[in-house]
Design a protein around this motif. Structure first.
Motif, PDB file in Angstrom:
ATOM      1  N   ARG A 406       0.811  -1.225   0.000  1.00  0.00           N
ATOM      2  CA  ARG A 406       0.000   0.000   0.000  1.00  0.00           C
ATOM      3  C   ARG A 406       0.843   1.274   0.000  1.00  0.00           C
ATOM      4  NH1 ARG A 406      -5.396  -0.710   1.407  1.00  0.00           N
ATOM      5  NH2 ARG A 406      -5.976  -2.823   2.067  1.00  0.00           N
ATOM      6  N   GLY A 407       2.131   1.167   0.270  1.00  0.00           N
ATOM      7  CA  GLY A 407       2.950   2.361   0.407  1.00  0.00           C
ATOM      8  C   GLY A 407       3.316   2.583   1.868  1.00  0.00           C
ATOM      9  N   GLU A 408       4.414   3.294   2.087  1.00  0.00           N
ATOM     10  CA  GLU A 408       4.941   3.430   3.436  1.00  0.00           C
ATOM     11  C   GLU A 408       3.999   4.195   4.353  1.00  0.00           C
ATOM     12  OE1 GLU A 408       8.949   5.174   5.700  1.00  0.00           O
ATOM     13  OE2 GLU A 408       8.758   5.294   3.514  1.00  0.00           O
ATOM     14  N   GLU A 409       3.523   5.338   3.912  1.00  0.00           N
ATOM     15  CA  GLU A 409       2.697   6.179   4.790  1.00  0.00           C
ATOM     16  C   GLU A 409       1.386   5.492   5.150  1.00  0.00           C
ATOM     17  OE1 GLU A 409       2.153   9.977   3.067  1.00  0.00           O
ATOM     18  OE2 GLU A 409       4.300  10.507   3.071  1.00  0.00           O
ATOM     19  N   GLN A 410       0.698   4.943   4.149  1.00  0.00           N
ATOM     20  CA  GLN A 410      -0.580   4.305   4.417  1.00  0.00           C
ATOM     21  C   GLN A 410      -0.412   3.059   5.284  1.00  0.00           C
ATOM     22  OE1 GLN A 410      -2.751   3.238   0.889  1.00  0.00           O
ATOM     23  NE2 GLN A 410      -4.635   2.730   2.000  1.00  0.00           N
ATOM     24  N   THR A 411       0.654   2.306   5.078  1.00  0.00           N
ATOM     25  CA  THR A 411       0.886   1.108   5.881  1.00  0.00           C
ATOM     26  C   THR A 411       1.126   1.456   7.341  1.00  0.00           C
ATOM     27  OG1 THR A 411       1.860  -0.004   3.952  1.00  0.00           O
ATOM     28  CG2 THR A 411       2.324  -0.948   6.116  1.00  0.00           C
ATOM     29  N   ILE A 412       1.943   2.487   7.583  1.00  0.00           N
ATOM     30  CA  ILE A 412       2.201   2.917   8.968  1.00  0.00           C
ATOM     31  C   ILE A 412       0.916   3.379   9.630  1.00  0.00           C
ATOM     32  CG2 ILE A 412       3.357   4.660  10.373  1.00  0.00           C
ATOM     33  CD1 ILE A 412       5.716   4.521   8.463  1.00  0.00           C
ATOM     34  N   GLN A 413       0.101   4.120   8.883  1.00  0.00           N
ATOM     35  CA  GLN A 413      -1.158   4.619   9.436  1.00  0.00           C
ATOM     36  C   GLN A 413      -2.101   3.469   9.801  1.00  0.00           C
ATOM     37  OE1 GLN A 413      -3.210   7.262   6.794  1.00  0.00           O
ATOM     38  NE2 GLN A 413      -4.955   7.526   8.158  1.00  0.00           N
ATOM     39  N   LEU A 414      -2.232   2.502   8.913  1.00  0.00           N
ATOM     40  CA  LEU A 414      -3.148   1.384   9.168  1.00  0.00           C
ATOM     41  C   LEU A 414      -2.640   0.492  10.301  1.00  0.00           C
ATOM     42  CD1 LEU A 414      -4.066   0.389   5.498  1.00  0.00           C
ATOM     43  CD2 LEU A 414      -5.508   1.579   7.167  1.00  0.00           C
ATOM     44  N   LEU A 415      -1.330   0.264  10.363  1.00  0.00           N
ATOM     45  CA  LEU A 415      -0.788  -0.558  11.449  1.00  0.00           C
ATOM     46  C   LEU A 415      -0.907   0.157  12.789  1.00  0.00           C
ATOM     47  CD1 LEU A 415       2.388  -2.140   9.788  1.00  0.00           C
ATOM     48  CD2 LEU A 415       0.265  -3.289  10.418  1.00  0.00           C
ATOM     49  N   ASP A 416      -0.734   1.469  12.786  1.00  0.00           N
ATOM     50  CA  ASP A 416      -0.940   2.249  14.018  1.00  0.00           C
ATOM     51  C   ASP A 416      -2.359   2.069  14.535  1.00  0.00           C
ATOM     52  OD1 ASP A 416       1.339   3.495  14.997  1.00  0.00           O
ATOM     53  OD2 ASP A 416       1.330   5.003  13.412  1.00  0.00           O
ATOM     54  N   GLN A 417      -3.314   2.160  13.617  1.00  0.00           N
ATOM     55  CA  GLN A 417      -4.720   2.012  14.010  1.00  0.00           C
ATOM     56  C   GLN A 417      -4.998   0.605  14.529  1.00  0.00           C
ATOM     57  OE1 GLN A 417      -7.062   3.099  10.615  1.00  0.00           O
ATOM     58  NE2 GLN A 417      -6.400   5.246  10.636  1.00  0.00           N
ATOM     59  N   LEU A 418      -4.434  -0.419  13.850  1.00  0.00           N
ATOM     60  CA  LEU A 418      -4.669  -1.802  14.260  1.00  0.00           C
ATOM     61  C   LEU A 418      -4.095  -2.073  15.650  1.00  0.00           C
ATOM     62  CD1 LEU A 418      -5.552  -4.723  13.609  1.00  0.00           C
ATOM     63  CD2 LEU A 418      -3.313  -5.056  12.536  1.00  0.00           C
ATOM     64  N   ILE A 419      -2.873  -1.624  15.885  1.00  0.00           N
ATOM     65  CA  ILE A 419      -2.232  -1.883  17.186  1.00  0.00           C
ATOM     66  C   ILE A 419      -2.953  -1.125  18.300  1.00  0.00           C
ATOM     67  CG2 ILE A 419      -0.107  -1.539  18.503  1.00  0.00           C
ATOM     68  CD1 ILE A 419       1.435  -2.041  15.887  1.00  0.00           C
ATOM     69  N   SER A 420      -3.335   0.123  18.032  1.00  0.00           N
ATOM     70  CA  SER A 420      -4.055   0.911  19.047  1.00  0.00           C
ATOM     71  C   SER A 420      -5.392   0.271  19.384  1.00  0.00           C
ATOM     72  CB  SER A 420      -4.266   2.336  18.548  1.00  0.00           C
ATOM     73  OG  SER A 420      -3.023   2.965  18.280  1.00  0.00           O
ATOM     74  N   GLU A 421      -6.047  -0.256  18.371  1.00  0.00           N
ATOM     75  CA  GLU A 421      -7.359  -0.871  18.591  1.00  0.00           C
ATOM     76  C   GLU A 421      -7.242  -2.152  19.415  1.00  0.00           C
ATOM     77  OE1 GLU A 421     -11.228  -2.349  15.932  1.00  0.00           O
ATOM     78  OE2 GLU A 421      -9.447  -1.513  14.980  1.00  0.00           O
ATOM     79  N   LEU A 422      -6.205  -2.975  19.122  1.00  0.00           N
ATOM     80  CA  LEU A 422      -6.071  -4.250  19.816  1.00  0.00           C
ATOM     81  C   LEU A 422      -5.448  -4.104  21.199  1.00  0.00           C
ATOM     82  CD1 LEU A 422      -4.991  -6.604  16.893  1.00  0.00           C
ATOM     83  CD2 LEU A 422      -7.233  -6.406  17.991  1.00  0.00           C
ATOM     84  N   ILE A 423      -4.761  -2.987  21.458  1.00  0.00           N
ATOM     85  CA  ILE A 423      -4.257  -2.737  22.822  1.00  0.00           C
ATOM     86  C   ILE A 423      -5.401  -2.387  23.754  1.00  0.00           C
ATOM     87  CG2 ILE A 423      -2.908  -1.090  24.187  1.00  0.00           C
ATOM     88  CD1 ILE A 423      -0.779  -1.159  22.077  1.00  0.00           C
ATOM     89  N   SER A 424      -6.476  -1.866  23.200  1.00  0.00           N
ATOM     90  CA  SER A 424      -7.647  -1.490  24.009  1.00  0.00           C
ATOM     91  C   SER A 424      -8.434  -2.739  24.406  1.00  0.00           C
ATOM     92  CB  SER A 424      -8.534  -0.522  23.225  1.00  0.00           C
ATOM     93  OG  SER A 424      -9.062  -1.168  22.069  1.00  0.00           O
ATOM     94  N   ASP A 425      -9.628  -2.519  24.940  1.00  0.00           N
ATOM     95  CA  ASP A 425     -10.469  -3.630  25.382  1.00  0.00           C
ATOM     96  C   ASP A 425     -10.933  -4.498  24.223  1.00  0.00           C
ATOM     97  OD1 ASP A 425     -10.182  -2.784  27.957  1.00  0.00           O
ATOM     98  OD2 ASP A 425     -12.069  -1.639  27.993  1.00  0.00           O
ATOM     99  N   LYS A 426     -10.881  -4.000  22.985  1.00  0.00           N
ATOM    100  CA  LYS A 426     -11.288  -4.815  21.834  1.00  0.00           C
ATOM    101  C   LYS A 426     -10.313  -5.959  21.583  1.00  0.00           C
ATOM    102  CE  LYS A 426     -13.657  -1.076  19.366  1.00  0.00           C
ATOM    103  NZ  LYS A 426     -13.726  -0.301  18.108  1.00  0.00           N
ATOM    104  N   GLY A 427      -9.121  -5.869  22.164  1.00  0.00           N
ATOM    105  CA  GLY A 427      -8.124  -6.904  21.959  1.00  0.00           C
ATOM    106  C   GLY A 427      -8.147  -7.984  23.021  1.00  0.00           C
ATOM    107  N   LYS A 428      -9.253  -8.110  23.744  1.00  0.00           N
ATOM    108  CA  LYS A 428      -9.386  -9.142  24.767  1.00  0.00           C
ATOM    109  C   LYS A 428     -10.351 -10.218  24.298  1.00  0.00           C
ATOM    110  CE  LYS A 428      -8.458  -5.974  28.617  1.00  0.00           C
ATOM    111  NZ  LYS A 428      -8.973  -5.420  29.902  1.00  0.00           N
ATOM    112  N   ASP A 429     -10.102 -11.451  24.756  1.00  0.00           N
ATOM    113  CA  ASP A 429     -10.988 -12.545  24.369  1.00  0.00           C
ATOM    114  C   ASP A 429     -12.165 -12.625  25.332  1.00  0.00           C
ATOM    115  OD1 ASP A 429      -9.898 -13.533  26.663  1.00  0.00           O
ATOM    116  OD2 ASP A 429      -8.874 -15.252  25.742  1.00  0.00           O
ATOM    117  N   ALA A 430     -12.922 -13.709  25.235  1.00  0.00           N
ATOM    118  CA  ALA A 430     -14.136 -13.833  26.052  1.00  0.00           C
ATOM    119  C   ALA A 430     -13.829 -13.914  27.539  1.00  0.00           C
ATOM    120  CB  ALA A 430     -14.918 -15.080  25.611  1.00  0.00           C
ATOM    121  N   LEU A 431     -12.603 -14.344  27.898  1.00  0.00           N
ATOM    122  CA  LEU A 431     -12.212 -14.429  29.313  1.00  0.00           C
ATOM    123  C   LEU A 431     -11.501 -13.186  29.803  1.00  0.00           C
ATOM    124  CD1 LEU A 431     -10.930 -18.124  29.397  1.00  0.00           C
ATOM    125  CD2 LEU A 431     -13.171 -17.247  30.103  1.00  0.00           C
TER     126      LEU A 431
END
Length: 600
Positions: A406-431
């Protein structure tokens, strides 16, 4: 038998003599010779084909003449029985040297058509048919000398018992007739004992050594425009004897088709690879082949200040683009996960791939069109876009659609969003167990962020090759092969253990097993690079195919295997660059010659 009562050779000789078969009905007492006689291979090329042989002494080079049959008869191990082998003696009338027609220096003077008639590998005590050794060439789990000896024992035992059953059945018929005198019969001969599995390993090694020049010429004639570099430590544990512990890494360089250009054993991944890189550069220059445009690696792709060691190592290719393998980049980020058994781990890897890649819109639309037409033919109607996309498998996407980064800038932006999202409560399983370790993941991402530019596709480099076409739902789709990344080398390293049977091998056996396995690997990858094989033949003998093509073209005006390209002559490339190493892929020719002399 001559008039004087001596044995003489007939004028019209044959290559093979087979014993007379047992009669269907016996009116006289049967003899065991009819049931247990062996075929005879009469190897006399001077008498059979009137071939002109020369003395191998460089100072002589005189024509050889026949000296009659050699006294010794050899017994040859075959798939299910033994057969006998006799040969002739050739004498040089000038220097008085004598040769046997089965010696290698005599066989090499024959053309390929006549030489291939001699299918025996000789050692000092035993001899083996090449058909037995062919069963060992296809390396695989469990396919070793021990298994083959067991199979040969079963084949020989059942064949011998079948002949004993026929012989005793014919003899039993005379006993039941009630003769005045009880007939006596000679007992059948004892079955011939088979050699050990260690001897079979020696014969297999000798077969590879006889084909060594052709194998090394094929390997060193392999090139590529997109190279991959990877190392492994798995295979070095099999080194035994004086070489044990002298090598820690096996480093391989492959091309876009998955073929391996070179594999070397070194004590370390650093300066030990300088000569390998210099040798590859010289190989390309000597052959007049354009230098590669890209190199995929698992480390050493970039440096914050100055030139990397890898770029300096390949300084002969100044325009070479070094790229980091994307799978290794993803694995670096996956270290920030608490466990790979987490419920969201597969989702994290899939989303990470989507942040790096995007599918080609034109290829994807054409695949959707073909899939819709295919499902419509099966009775599926009124499909929405989401329903249609669910029916497209991952294998179909990889086969018919191209991906690009996708290109350097867009890849960094999307990975930043993914990591931030999964560090939050959305990155927890059912337990409530989190997928990512926040502190460790932030540190990893901060370090690895600079490598995002190293995983981008090189500009103006075609990473996909069309291997063929296929029709789905009446729509013609192209089948594609991707050259990106070093996955093919990872697969090669997984198969290395199969190339070398057993748990250990000395220096000589280690190298010849590796060379033969690498040669067959390259041939299989070249065949898999196209959608369908151009020929139904399956052979790894380049010398034989080349000989057939030459004569076939002379007779019929076309080649039997048009896709075959004969390799260039081996020039001693590996010996030049690795003669100082304790373990190297090019065999020491003095060792080979001494080894062969011990088993002739």
């Amino acid at each position: 038998m001559s008039a004087k009562g001596k044995l003489e050779l007939q004028d019209h000789l044959q290559l093979w003599y087979f014993p007379p078969q047992p009669s269907l009905i016996y009116h006289q007492l049967p003899t065991s010779a009819r049931f247990f006689a062996h075929p005879l291979l009469l190897w006399m090329p001077y008498r059979l084909w009137k071939v002109r042989f020369l003395c191998t002494d460089p100072a002589c080079k005189h024509t050889l003449s026949s000296g009659g049959l050699h006294r010794r008869v050899r017994q040859v191990l075959d798939i299910d029985r033994f057969y006998n082998l006799v040969t002739e003696t050739l004498i040089c009338s000038k220097c008085r040297r004598s040769y046997l027609s089965w010696n290698r220096e005599i066989l090499e003077q024959l053309d390929m058509a006549h030489r291939s008639e001699f299918r025996v590998i000789l050692t000092r005590r035993y001899a083996c048919d090449i058909r037995v050794i062919r069963l060992l060439r296809e390396r695989g789990l469990g396919n070793g000398p021990v298994r083959l000896i067991g199979q040969l024992k079963e084949n020989h035992s059942e064949e011998w018992l079948k002949r004993v059953a026929c012989y005793t059945r014919a003899c039993a018929g005379f006993i039941s007739k009630g003769c005045l005198l009880t007939p006596t019969f000679e007992e059948p001969p004892k079955p011939v004992a088979l050699p050990s599995y260690k001897w079979l390993s020696v014969v297999y090694s000798q077969d590879i050594l006889y084909r060594l020049e052709d194998i090394k010429a094929s390997i060193t004639s392999t090139y590529g425009s997109i190279l991959k570099l990877d190392s492994t430590r798995k295979i070095t544990k099999k080194l035994s004897g004086p070489a044990k512990g002298t090598a820690q890494w096996l480093t391989s360089v492959g091309n876009e088709m998955g073929q391996v250009l070179i594999s070397v054993l070194t004590a370390g991944e650093g300066p030990g690879l300088d000569l390998m890189a210099g040798g590859l550069v010289d190989r390309y220059e000597a052959a007049g082949v354009d230098p590669p445009v890209a190199l995929y690696v698992d480390c050493g792709c970039c440096k914050e200040v100055g030139e990397t060691k890898l770029k300096a190592r390949f300084s002969g290719w100044p325009n070479l683009i070094v790229r980091l393998d994307i799978w290794h980049f993803m694995r670096r980020l996956a270290v920030g996960c608490t466990t790979d058994a987490h419920q969201l781990y597969p989702t994290f890897m899939a989303r990470m791939s989507a942040c790096i890649f995007e599918w080609d819109a034109a290829d994807l639309n054409k695949l959707r069109e073909a899939k819709r037409a295919q499902l419509t033919g099966h009775g599926w109607t009124a499909l929405t876009e989401k329903q249609l996309d669910r029916q497209i498998t991952k294998e179909e996407l990889e086969l018919h659609c191209r991906r690009r980064t996708r290109g350097e800038e867009q890849t960094i932006q999307l990975l930043d969003q993914l990591i931030s999202e999964l560090i939050s409560d959305k990155g927890k399983d059912a337990l409530g167990v989190p997928l990512l370790d926040p502190i460790r993941m932030q540190h990893i991402w901060r370090v690895q962020k600079r490598h995002v530019k190293c995983i981008q596709d090189p500009p103006d480099v075609a990473l996909y090759t069309q291997t063929g076409t296929i029709k789905k739902g009446g729509v013609e789709l192209q089948t594609l092969r991707c050259a990106r990344g070093s996955t093919s080398l990872e697969s090669f390293h997984c198969h290395l253990n199969r190339f070398i049977p057993g748990n250990s091998a000395n220096t000589l056996n280690f190298q010849i097993y590796l060379l033969d396995g690498l040669h067959r690997w390259n041939h299989n990858r070249a065949a898999a690079a196209v959608e369908t094989e151009t020929s139904g033949l399956r052979t790894y003998s380049g010398e034989l195919v080349h000989s057939v093509n030459v004569d076939y073209e002379r007779v019929f005006g076309k080649k039997l295997v048009p896709s075959f390209t004969p390799p260039a002559k081996y020039t001693g490339f590996n010996t030049k660059y690795y003669a100082h190493c304790p373990v190297f892929t090019s065999l020491n020719f003095f060792v080979i010659q001494n080894w062969l002399c011990n088993f002739r």
